[in-house]
Write a protein that holds these residues in place. Structure first.
Motif, mmCIF file in Angstrom:
data_model
loop_
_atom_site.group_PDB
_atom_site.id
_atom_site.type_symbol
_atom_site.label_atom_id
_atom_site.label_comp_id
_atom_site.label_asym_id
_atom_site.label_seq_id
_atom_site.Cartn_x
_atom_site.Cartn_y
_atom_site.Cartn_z
ATOM 1 N N SER A 58 0.822 -1.202 0.000
ATOM 2 C CA SER A 58 0.000 0.000 0.000
ATOM 3 C C SER A 58 0.859 1.257 0.000
ATOM 4 O O SER A 58 0.557 2.233 -0.690
ATOM 5 C CB SER A 58 -0.920 -0.007 1.216
ATOM 6 O OG SER A 58 -1.715 1.136 1.233
ATOM 7 N N ARG A 63 -0.497 -2.074 -4.979
ATOM 8 C CA ARG A 63 -1.626 -2.944 -4.637
ATOM 9 C C ARG A 63 -2.479 -3.272 -5.836
ATOM 10 O O ARG A 63 -3.251 -4.212 -5.812
ATOM 11 C CB ARG A 63 -2.479 -2.301 -3.552
ATOM 12 C CG ARG A 63 -1.707 -2.279 -2.253
ATOM 13 C CD ARG A 63 -2.539 -2.081 -1.079
ATOM 14 N NE ARG A 63 -3.465 -3.183 -0.902
ATOM 15 C CZ ARG A 63 -4.570 -3.072 -0.209
ATOM 16 N NH1 ARG A 63 -4.888 -1.934 0.330
ATOM 17 N NH2 ARG A 63 -5.363 -4.085 -0.063
ATOM 18 N N SER A 66 -6.877 -3.998 -5.947
ATOM 19 C CA SER A 66 -7.430 -4.633 -4.750
ATOM 20 C C SER A 66 -8.312 -3.638 -4.006
ATOM 21 O O SER A 66 -7.896 -2.527 -3.694
ATOM 22 C CB SER A 66 -6.308 -5.117 -3.841
ATOM 23 O OG SER A 66 -6.844 -5.664 -2.675
ATOM 24 N N LYS A 67 -9.545 -4.034 -3.749
ATOM 25 C CA LYS A 67 -10.488 -3.161 -3.044
ATOM 26 C C LYS A 67 -10.534 -3.464 -1.549
ATOM 27 O O LYS A 67 -11.172 -2.757 -0.787
ATOM 28 C CB LYS A 67 -11.873 -3.298 -3.655
ATOM 29 C CG LYS A 67 -11.882 -2.936 -5.123
ATOM 30 C CD LYS A 67 -13.231 -2.479 -5.547
ATOM 31 C CE LYS A 67 -13.250 -2.285 -7.032
ATOM 32 N NZ LYS A 67 -12.995 -0.960 -7.459
ATOM 33 N N ASP A 68 -9.868 -4.541 -1.121
ATOM 34 C CA ASP A 68 -9.831 -4.888 0.294
ATOM 35 C C ASP A 68 -8.858 -3.985 1.040
ATOM 36 O O ASP A 68 -7.891 -3.490 0.481
ATOM 37 C CB ASP A 68 -9.377 -6.342 0.483
ATOM 38 C CG ASP A 68 -10.398 -7.334 -0.018
ATOM 39 O OD1 ASP A 68 -11.581 -6.973 -0.131
ATOM 40 O OD2 ASP A 68 -10.014 -8.483 -0.301
ATOM 41 N N SER A 69 -9.128 -3.829 2.331
ATOM 42 C CA SER A 69 -8.180 -3.106 3.165
ATOM 43 C C SER A 69 -6.986 -4.018 3.435
ATOM 44 O O SER A 69 -7.027 -5.224 3.164
ATOM 45 C CB SER A 69 -8.831 -2.686 4.479
ATOM 46 O OG SER A 69 -9.107 -3.821 5.270
ATOM 47 N N CYS A 70 -5.936 -3.442 3.970
ATOM 48 C CA CYS A 70 -4.744 -4.238 4.286
ATOM 49 C C CYS A 70 -5.081 -5.338 5.285
ATOM 50 O O CYS A 70 -4.600 -6.462 5.179
ATOM 51 C CB CYS A 70 -3.643 -3.340 4.843
ATOM 52 S SG CYS A 70 -2.996 -2.172 3.657
ATOM 53 N N TRP A 71 -5.926 -4.998 6.249
ATOM 54 C CA TRP A 71 -6.329 -5.958 7.284
ATOM 55 C C TRP A 71 -7.086 -7.125 6.663
ATOM 56 O O TRP A 71 -6.815 -8.282 6.976
ATOM 57 C CB TRP A 71 -7.193 -5.230 8.307
ATOM 58 C CG TRP A 71 -7.521 -6.038 9.514
ATOM 59 C CD1 TRP A 71 -8.598 -6.839 9.698
ATOM 60 C CD2 TRP A 71 -6.751 -6.138 10.708
ATOM 61 N NE1 TRP A 71 -8.559 -7.423 10.928
ATOM 62 C CE2 TRP A 71 -7.427 -7.008 11.573
ATOM 63 C CE3 TRP A 71 -5.556 -5.566 11.120
ATOM 64 C CZ2 TRP A 71 -6.945 -7.321 12.829
ATOM 65 C CZ3 TRP A 71 -5.090 -5.883 12.383
ATOM 66 C CH2 TRP A 71 -5.774 -6.751 13.219
ATOM 67 N N GLN A 72 -8.045 -6.846 5.788
ATOM 68 C CA GLN A 72 -8.850 -7.904 5.160
ATOM 69 C C GLN A 72 -8.002 -8.778 4.248
ATOM 70 O O GLN A 72 -8.168 -9.996 4.212
ATOM 71 C CB GLN A 72 -9.997 -7.291 4.364
ATOM 72 C CG GLN A 72 -11.056 -6.659 5.220
ATOM 73 C CD GLN A 72 -12.048 -5.852 4.395
ATOM 74 O OE1 GLN A 72 -11.728 -5.376 3.312
ATOM 75 N NE2 GLN A 72 -13.260 -5.707 4.923
ATOM 76 N N GLU A 73 -7.096 -8.153 3.521
ATOM 77 C CA GLU A 73 -6.229 -8.915 2.627
ATOM 78 C C GLU A 73 -5.317 -9.851 3.414
ATOM 79 O O GLU A 73 -5.163 -11.022 3.068
ATOM 80 C CB GLU A 73 -5.386 -7.948 1.786
ATOM 81 C CG GLU A 73 -4.510 -8.625 0.776
ATOM 82 C CD GLU A 73 -3.713 -7.626 -0.048
ATOM 83 O OE1 GLU A 73 -2.671 -8.034 -0.586
ATOM 84 O OE2 GLU A 73 -4.130 -6.460 -0.150
ATOM 85 N N ARG A 75 -5.824 -11.032 6.446
ATOM 86 C CA ARG A 75 -6.652 -12.057 7.088
ATOM 87 C C ARG A 75 -7.033 -13.157 6.100
ATOM 88 O O ARG A 75 -6.949 -14.334 6.398
ATOM 89 C CB ARG A 75 -7.903 -11.408 7.670
ATOM 90 C CG ARG A 75 -8.762 -12.341 8.456
ATOM 91 C CD ARG A 75 -9.875 -11.579 9.146
ATOM 92 N NE ARG A 75 -10.670 -12.492 9.913
ATOM 93 C CZ ARG A 75 -11.964 -12.691 9.734
ATOM 94 N NH1 ARG A 75 -12.607 -11.987 8.830
ATOM 95 N NH2 ARG A 75 -12.619 -13.549 10.456
ATOM 96 N N ARG A 76 -7.451 -12.757 4.900
ATOM 97 C CA ARG A 76 -7.845 -13.721 3.879
ATOM 98 C C ARG A 76 -6.670 -14.623 3.492
ATOM 99 O O ARG A 76 -6.804 -15.847 3.419
ATOM 100 C CB ARG A 76 -8.382 -12.995 2.652
ATOM 101 C CG ARG A 76 -8.882 -13.927 1.560
ATOM 102 C CD ARG A 76 -9.296 -13.213 0.292
ATOM 103 N NE ARG A 76 -8.126 -12.590 -0.332
ATOM 104 C CZ ARG A 76 -7.982 -11.298 -0.535
ATOM 105 N NH1 ARG A 76 -8.930 -10.459 -0.168
ATOM 106 N NH2 ARG A 76 -6.907 -10.822 -1.117
#
Length: 89
Positions: A58, A63, A66-73, A75-76
């Motif tokens: 980021s 990136r 990617s529409k996910d936040s850093c946290w969501q990415e 975690r996934r």
């Protein structure tokens, strides 16, 4: 883990009967708690690594779309990788 084995008689498609052993889980035992703790610790380490990588991407603007936040990415990706450490071949 403690497992009990029960035997059941089942009919075969050709009219005969066959004795089959089935396993039923009776109790989790101490290994289950240890496995959960190991999974959580490994998940935290992998998550921290992917979070660092996502924040670094980021900051350097790599990136992409990617529409996910850093946290969501992070975690996934951690949830997709961590279970492979516990696979038994």
């Amino acid at each position: 883990m403690n497992k009990s084995t029960t035997s059941t008689v089942t009919n075969t498609p050709f009219g005969g009967e066959r004795l089959m052993a089935t396993h039923n889980k009776t109790s989790d035992g101490p290994h289950s708690i240890w496995d959960q703790l190991q999974f959580r610790l490994l998940f935290l380490m992998v998550f921290a690594w992917f979070l660092f990588a996502a924040v670094l991407k980021s900051v350097t603007l790599q990136r992409g779309s990617s529409k996910d936040s850093c946290w969501q990415e992070a975690r996934r990706e951690a949830y997709s990788l961590t279970p492979y450490a516990f696979m038994k071949i």
